[in-house]
Design an enzyme around this catalytic site. Sequence first.
Site, PDB file in Angstrom:
ATOM      1  N   ASP A 161       0.796  -1.222   0.000  1.00 12.51           N
ATOM      2  CA  ASP A 161       0.000   0.000   0.000  1.00 12.51           C
ATOM      3  C   ASP A 161       0.831   1.277   0.000  1.00 12.51           C
ATOM      4  OD1 ASP A 161       0.872  -0.452   2.574  1.00 12.51           O
ATOM      5  OD2 ASP A 161      -1.115  -0.454   3.482  1.00 12.51           O
TER       6      ASP A 161
ATOM      7  N   ASP B 296       4.162   1.753  13.328  1.00 14.06           N
ATOM      8  CA  ASP B 296       3.473   0.466  13.508  1.00 14.06           C
ATOM      9  C   ASP B 296       4.276  -0.605  14.233  1.00 14.06           C
ATOM     10  OD1 ASP B 296       1.250   1.496  12.181  1.00 14.06           O
ATOM     11  OD2 ASP B 296       1.908   0.727  10.248  1.00 14.06           O
TER      12      ASP B 296
END
Length: 732
Positions: free
Chosen positions: A73, A449
């Site tokens: 992505d 993340d």
Amino acid sequence: MYASSLSRRAVLAGTAAAAAAVSLPLTQGRAQAAATPAKSGYRWRNAVQGGTGFISGVLFHPSVRGLAYLRTDIGGAYRWDDRTDRWIPLTDHLGWDDWNLLGVEAMAVDPAHPNRVYLTLGAYTQSWAGNGAVLRSENRGATWKRTDLTVKLGANEDGRGAGERLLVDPRDSDTLWLGTRHDGLLKSTDRGATWKAVSFPATPSATGQGITFLVAAGRTVYAGWGDSDGTSANLYRATDGTTWTAVPGQPTGTAAKVPIRAAYDRHTRELYVTYANAPGPNGQSDGSVHKLRTSSGKWSEVTPVKPGGTTADGSADSFGYGGVAVDARRPGTLVVSTNNRWADIDTVFRSTNGGRTWTSLKDTAVLDVSDTPYLKWGGDKPKFGWWIQALALDPFDSGHVVYGTGATLYGTRDLKHWAPQIRGVEEAAVRQLISPPTGEAHLISGNGDIGVMYHERLTASPSRGMASNPVFGTSTGLSLAPAKPSYVVRAGWGDHGNGAYSNDGGKTWTPFKAQPSMAKSAPGPIATNADGSVLLWSFGTANPGYRSVDNGATWSEVASFPKGAAPIADPVDPTRFYAYDTTTGTLFASTDSGLTFTARATGLSTGDSEFQMTAAPGRTGDLWLSLKGNGLYRSTDGGATLAKVSSCHASHTLGFGKAARGASYPAVYMVGAVESFNAVYRSDDEVKTWVRINDDRHQWGWTGAAVTGDPRVYGRVYVATNGRGVQYGEPA
């Protein structure tokens, strides 16, 4: 590795793909001559972390054993290379101005021409993002030609894990279809060189999903539509290459609201479609699986497990369905995946009888993550996965299944033993970098993340995985005490505390005993002073800074610290801190160990929270201020005055490394502009002159977050990317 586990080669192996001639990928615009490599001759590699990001699609070539492509992505696309047993990045040539194109919306291959591959690029459909683009290659991505589109694509928006929205027409290899989110259906009749909008029955909206996938079933093309309300049509087909009509008898209802992916079994002439009540990967709570017998038009529901039950602990078992893939060698054999199933954990189901009965592969799975230990997320064992929308079955091996998660790509050859098959893929969005002057690790990274990692080797995923005690999601601050390099502090987003310190250089951590009340909702950058005796922590423009002198056991407000600024410690004098207030364009300094701050230089650039300040190692008061397109400034008097550096036009981030032989000042590394474009530079003469050290093959989109040299290895530099991990370069 467990004795029964499969090596990477066993999982993604096959007949080696024919090598394409090596030539330079084009940069901006159109097909170009090969660019000149950097004169300094740097060799660039990833500091290995191992995936770390969402895998949104995997595509095996239907005609060539061992040839596969992968999309992400925000981190570009890759091709599997049997000869080197790794994924090869295909889009690193995209530069600063093309940062939005590192999001890959879709991929397509031509079954009749194995060397052809197509990509559609564009991460965001927002007004601040640029338009999308199509890349097309005749040599498996070794070189590309580019067509800029007039529409935007959304590879990092909801729906990014849906099927491939790009397809080579099964009737004609020169014809391609491209489904967009907000601009309907596009068609090319010259292999992607030009595109035009064509008629499609459903009307797109400015905020919808539009076409979610395009898939061939024989000579017919099917298109999923993501903007149905659950009662209107959401699956269309074209049998003549021109006219699109709704497929009769298609399922309706909340569980079949959004078609996610589809796969065609050519032996049984059945099309399998996965559905959910939202595009995902977030927000799905219902879903189903249906199949269409294309010869008769008969629909059947074949959902393995219906969402909405209750788990053993009483939680609601809500989820949607994501990936689907059919076995090209065995009629009626297929796999499907759940998605967003947090309570009972996502799984992959397999059927050998056309969906009449199913087996959960999770229930017998043996996971080996020894090559990427961070996948344990600070626990004792890894999860089977989450956000499973990318799912593929090797057309040449029925036992070879791969599936993507939010962090990796798992693969198996025997439907039982699974291991990450991620070598070469690095997708971290890197926020902070430290290269310690001593100790085992030459690099500590702070990441989006996946928190903080201690890289004891650059060529292997850190053996300790993510820094734990506590585990963070995104790291917001990372700082080392120069006079006591064994002392490191970190801050970040987490559920079990937002700050920690280490006394062994970042190998192990102790959480702060206390933290300011706003730390959980607004953890910001943190700094330790030169000897590790004082901490300063910032919490955004709405909150004051805080100070601790006892490793985070207690904290006191520093009213004079500029709100939202990033604290910077003097590398020599433990009583000195600095901070740049981007709201007022003022440099502040403290000479009492962070108790109070006073304004020094004023009248500088304002309005950008990404302006950065850093201090040169081994010197007191030697400050460098990167103000993006407003230039680079330097102070040698602790911020009382600053002078603009005349040797560069722009500076986004700056760092230091070991000095060149015979030089008295550290090597300076900068991401900025010496000429008319942004690149990575090194100066060995105190920024009198610069040499570009990356080249047109190695640009990685946006690289403005962090850069640092290695204080122990001259010439080595670490560059933070936004989706391609940590890149490190060394003179070849």
